[in-house]
Design a protein around this motif. Sequence first.
Motif, PDB file in Angstrom:
ATOM      1  N   ASP A   8       0.812  -1.217   0.000  1.00  0.00           N
ATOM      2  CA  ASP A   8       0.000   0.000   0.000  1.00  0.00           C
ATOM      3  C   ASP A   8       0.845   1.266   0.000  1.00  0.00           C
ATOM      4  N   ASP A   9       2.151   1.160   0.246  1.00  0.00           N
ATOM      5  CA  ASP A   9       3.062   2.316   0.237  1.00  0.00           C
ATOM      6  C   ASP A   9       3.661   2.444  -1.161  1.00  0.00           C
ATOM      7  N   THR A  30       2.847  -4.075 -10.330  1.00  0.00           N
ATOM      8  CA  THR A  30       2.653  -3.453  -9.023  1.00  0.00           C
ATOM      9  C   THR A  30       1.176  -3.211  -8.727  1.00  0.00           C
ATOM     10  N   MET A  31       0.807  -3.446  -7.472  1.00  0.00           N
ATOM     11  CA  MET A  31      -0.559  -3.227  -6.985  1.00  0.00           C
ATOM     12  C   MET A  31      -0.469  -2.576  -5.614  1.00  0.00           C
ATOM     13  N   SER A  32      -1.181  -1.449  -5.404  1.00  0.00           N
ATOM     14  CA  SER A  32      -1.183  -0.804  -4.094  1.00  0.00           C
ATOM     15  C   SER A  32      -2.365  -1.240  -3.251  1.00  0.00           C
ATOM     16  N   ASN A  33      -3.345  -1.879  -3.871  1.00  0.00           N
ATOM     17  CA  ASN A  33      -4.534  -2.333  -3.144  1.00  0.00           C
ATOM     18  C   ASN A  33      -4.610  -3.855  -3.222  1.00  0.00           C
ATOM     19  N   PRO A  34      -4.619  -4.538  -2.071  1.00  0.00           N
ATOM     20  CA  PRO A  34      -4.652  -5.999  -2.097  1.00  0.00           C
ATOM     21  C   PRO A  34      -5.908  -6.558  -2.770  1.00  0.00           C
ATOM     22  N   LEU A  35      -7.042  -5.811  -2.690  1.00  0.00           N
ATOM     23  CA  LEU A  35      -8.256  -6.275  -3.359  1.00  0.00           C
ATOM     24  C   LEU A  35      -8.095  -6.256  -4.875  1.00  0.00           C
ATOM     25  N   ASP A  36      -7.375  -5.270  -5.379  1.00  0.00           N
ATOM     26  CA  ASP A  36      -7.070  -5.240  -6.812  1.00  0.00           C
ATOM     27  C   ASP A  36      -6.186  -6.426  -7.189  1.00  0.00           C
ATOM     28  N   ALA A  37      -5.275  -6.768  -6.288  1.00  0.00           N
ATOM     29  CA  ALA A  37      -4.399  -7.909  -6.548  1.00  0.00           C
ATOM     30  C   ALA A  37      -5.203  -9.204  -6.633  1.00  0.00           C
ATOM     31  N   VAL A  38      -6.178  -9.348  -5.728  1.00  0.00           N
ATOM     32  CA  VAL A  38      -7.034 -10.544  -5.761  1.00  0.00           C
ATOM     33  C   VAL A  38      -7.753 -10.638  -7.099  1.00  0.00           C
ATOM     34  N   GLU A  39      -8.286  -9.534  -7.576  1.00  0.00           N
ATOM     35  CA  GLU A  39      -9.003  -9.523  -8.849  1.00  0.00           C
ATOM     36  C   GLU A  39      -8.055  -9.847 -10.003  1.00  0.00           C
ATOM     37  N   GLU A  45      -1.269 -15.568 -13.696  1.00  0.00           N
ATOM     38  CA  GLU A  45      -0.423 -16.424 -12.855  1.00  0.00           C
ATOM     39  C   GLU A  45       0.999 -15.892 -12.883  1.00  0.00           C
ATOM     40  N   PRO A  46       1.398 -15.109 -11.873  1.00  0.00           N
ATOM     41  CA  PRO A  46       2.772 -14.601 -11.846  1.00  0.00           C
ATOM     42  C   PRO A  46       3.745 -15.707 -11.500  1.00  0.00           C
ATOM     43  N   ASP A  47       5.027 -15.431 -11.685  1.00  0.00           N
ATOM     44  CA  ASP A  47       6.060 -16.405 -11.348  1.00  0.00           C
ATOM     45  C   ASP A  47       6.537 -16.263  -9.913  1.00  0.00           C
ATOM     46  N   LEU A  48       6.242 -15.106  -9.301  1.00  0.00           N
ATOM     47  CA  LEU A  48       6.643 -14.872  -7.911  1.00  0.00           C
ATOM     48  C   LEU A  48       5.796 -13.723  -7.393  1.00  0.00           C
ATOM     49  N   ILE A  49       5.509 -13.709  -6.081  1.00  0.00           N
ATOM     50  CA  ILE A  49       4.683 -12.662  -5.484  1.00  0.00           C
ATOM     51  C   ILE A  49       5.391 -12.101  -4.261  1.00  0.00           C
ATOM     52  N   LEU A  50       5.455 -10.750  -4.176  1.00  0.00           N
ATOM     53  CA  LEU A  50       5.995 -10.051  -3.014  1.00  0.00           C
ATOM     54  C   LEU A  50       4.838  -9.360  -2.315  1.00  0.00           C
ATOM     55  N   LEU A  51       4.650  -9.621  -1.023  1.00  0.00           N
ATOM     56  CA  LEU A  51       3.539  -9.062  -0.263  1.00  0.00           C
ATOM     57  C   LEU A  51       4.046  -8.261   0.921  1.00  0.00           C
ATOM     58  N   ASP A  52       3.475  -7.063   1.088  1.00  0.00           N
ATOM     59  CA  ASP A  52       3.701  -6.335   2.328  1.00  0.00           C
ATOM     60  C   ASP A  52       2.841  -6.975   3.405  1.00  0.00           C
ATOM     61  N   GLN A  53       3.387  -7.053   4.614  1.00  0.00           N
ATOM     62  CA  GLN A  53       2.638  -7.732   5.671  1.00  0.00           C
ATOM     63  C   GLN A  53       1.541  -6.839   6.249  1.00  0.00           C
ATOM     64  N   MET A  54       1.805  -5.531   6.417  1.00  0.00           N
ATOM     65  CA  MET A  54       0.837  -4.615   7.007  1.00  0.00           C
ATOM     66  C   MET A  54       0.199  -3.788   5.898  1.00  0.00           C
ATOM     67  N   MET A  55      -1.103  -4.059   5.626  1.00  0.00           N
ATOM     68  CA  MET A  55      -1.865  -3.300   4.629  1.00  0.00           C
ATOM     69  C   MET A  55      -3.285  -3.130   5.118  1.00  0.00           C
ATOM     70  N   PRO A  56      -3.960  -2.017   4.734  1.00  0.00           N
ATOM     71  CA  PRO A  56      -5.359  -1.823   5.127  1.00  0.00           C
ATOM     72  C   PRO A  56      -6.275  -2.746   4.326  1.00  0.00           C
ATOM     73  N   GLU A  57      -7.495  -2.922   4.815  1.00  0.00           N
ATOM     74  CA  GLU A  57      -8.540  -3.726   4.171  1.00  0.00           C
ATOM     75  C   GLU A  57      -8.227  -5.221   4.201  1.00  0.00           C
ATOM     76  N   MET A  58      -7.007  -5.603   3.827  1.00  0.00           N
ATOM     77  CA  MET A  58      -6.591  -7.006   3.836  1.00  0.00           C
ATOM     78  C   MET A  58      -5.091  -7.061   4.076  1.00  0.00           C
ATOM     79  N   ASP A  59      -4.648  -7.668   5.180  1.00  0.00           N
ATOM     80  CA  ASP A  59      -3.208  -7.704   5.427  1.00  0.00           C
ATOM     81  C   ASP A  59      -2.552  -8.798   4.593  1.00  0.00           C
ATOM     82  N   GLY A  60      -1.224  -8.888   4.679  1.00  0.00           N
ATOM     83  CA  GLY A  60      -0.469  -9.814   3.840  1.00  0.00           C
ATOM     84  C   GLY A  60      -0.825 -11.272   4.075  1.00  0.00           C
ATOM     85  N   ILE A  61      -1.077 -11.629   5.330  1.00  0.00           N
ATOM     86  CA  ILE A  61      -1.394 -13.026   5.633  1.00  0.00           C
ATOM     87  C   ILE A  61      -2.760 -13.411   5.073  1.00  0.00           C
TER      88      ILE A  61
END
Length: 353
Positions: A8-9, A30-39, A45-61
Motif C-alpha cells: 500500500d506504500d 505493481t498493486m497498491s490495493n490488495p483487493l485489486d491484486a485478488v481480482e 499467474e505470476p512467477d513470484l509474489i511479493l507481499l507487504d505484511q501490514m496493509m489496510p482492508e486485507m493484510d499480507g497473511i
Amino acid sequence: MNILIVDDDRTNLLIMAAIVRRMDDAEPVTMSNPLDAVEWLRGNEPDLILLDQMMPEMDGIDLLRRIRDDARLDTVPVVMITANTAVDIRVRALDEGCSDFLTKPVVVPEVQARLRNLLALRQSRALLRDRAALLAAEVERVTAALQRQGKELVSRLSRAAEYRDPETGAHIERMALYSRLIAEVAGCGGAFAWELMKAAPMHDIGKIGIPDMILLKPGRLTPEEMTVMRQHATIGHRILADSDIPLLRLASEIAVSHHEKFDGSGYPNRLSGTAIPLSGRIVAIADVFDALTSTRPYKRSWTLEEARAFMVENSGRHFDPSLLDAFLSRWDEVCRIHRENADELPEFTPEEA
C-alpha cells in the motif's frame, strides 16, 4: 518472468519495482490495493509474489491465504515483506504457505539473491511439471497404440477362424452383442462389458486345429469325432494364453470355459458354478442362444420363443441362473439384436436335409 508486488506504500512499490527491473528476465507488476491484486490474480499467474505484511482492508497473511486457496497458484513462491520481527507473525505466514521473508529496510543484494533463487526454483518446478506432462502424454499415446494393435490382432484372428468355421460372421456379431448386454445388465461394469464384446468372437478360435472331416461334417458326429471336436476349447486356450495383451488373455479364458456347464457336466475341465470364469458363463448363454436361433445348412433355426424356453429349462444346469435372468430381462433388446444382425443365408428347407 512476472513478479507481482503488493504494497500500500507507493514509495515501497517504486523501490521494489526498480530492484526487480535490475534483474535479468524479470518484469514487475505493481498493486497498491490488495483487493485489486485478488481480482488480477483471477486471470493471471505470476512467477513470484511479493507481499507487504501490514496493509489496510486485507493484510499480507489474509492475501496469502486467498492466494493459496487458488489451485493455480499453489506452487507460486510468495515472499512476505515485513518490519515486524515477531516470531508468531512468521509462523502464521509459514503455516499459510509463505516461501520466504524479507525484513524492512530491505538490502538490495539480499533481495535480488533471494528472488533469483526462488525464480530458479520456480523454473525448475515448471520444467519438471512439463516433463511429467510430456511423459504422461507419451505413455497414454503408446498405451492407446498397444490397445489398438491388440484389438486389431483379435479382429484378424477372429476373421481367420471364420474361414475354418461353418458358422457365419453374423453369428459372431450377435453373440458378441448378447455377451455385452448380459454383462451390462448383470452389473459387471461398462469397461468389462466392452472388452467382453471384443474378446467373445474368439471363443471358437481353437476350431482352426480341428480336421475338416470333423469340423465340416454335415451330420451328427460319432462319439470319437465329438471327443476330437471338444479339443477346440483347449486348443483355443493354448493359442491365446500367456499373452501380454489383456484382451487376448480374456479371449483365452473364454475359449477354454464357454463350454463348461453350471452343473459341472461341461468340458474340458468339468467346472461348476462360480468356479467357471464369469466371462465363460456369460458367453455360454450368448453362444447357445444364438446357435439355436441361427439357420444352418444342416438345421432349421428355432424361434426366439423356442430358444427362450430351452434356456429357461436348462437354467441351473447348463446356465448360470442369475446371468440368464439378466439376459432374459432385456428380451426386447435381445430381439432387436437378432433382427438387426440377421444371417444372409437361405432359409432351411426339409429338402436340404
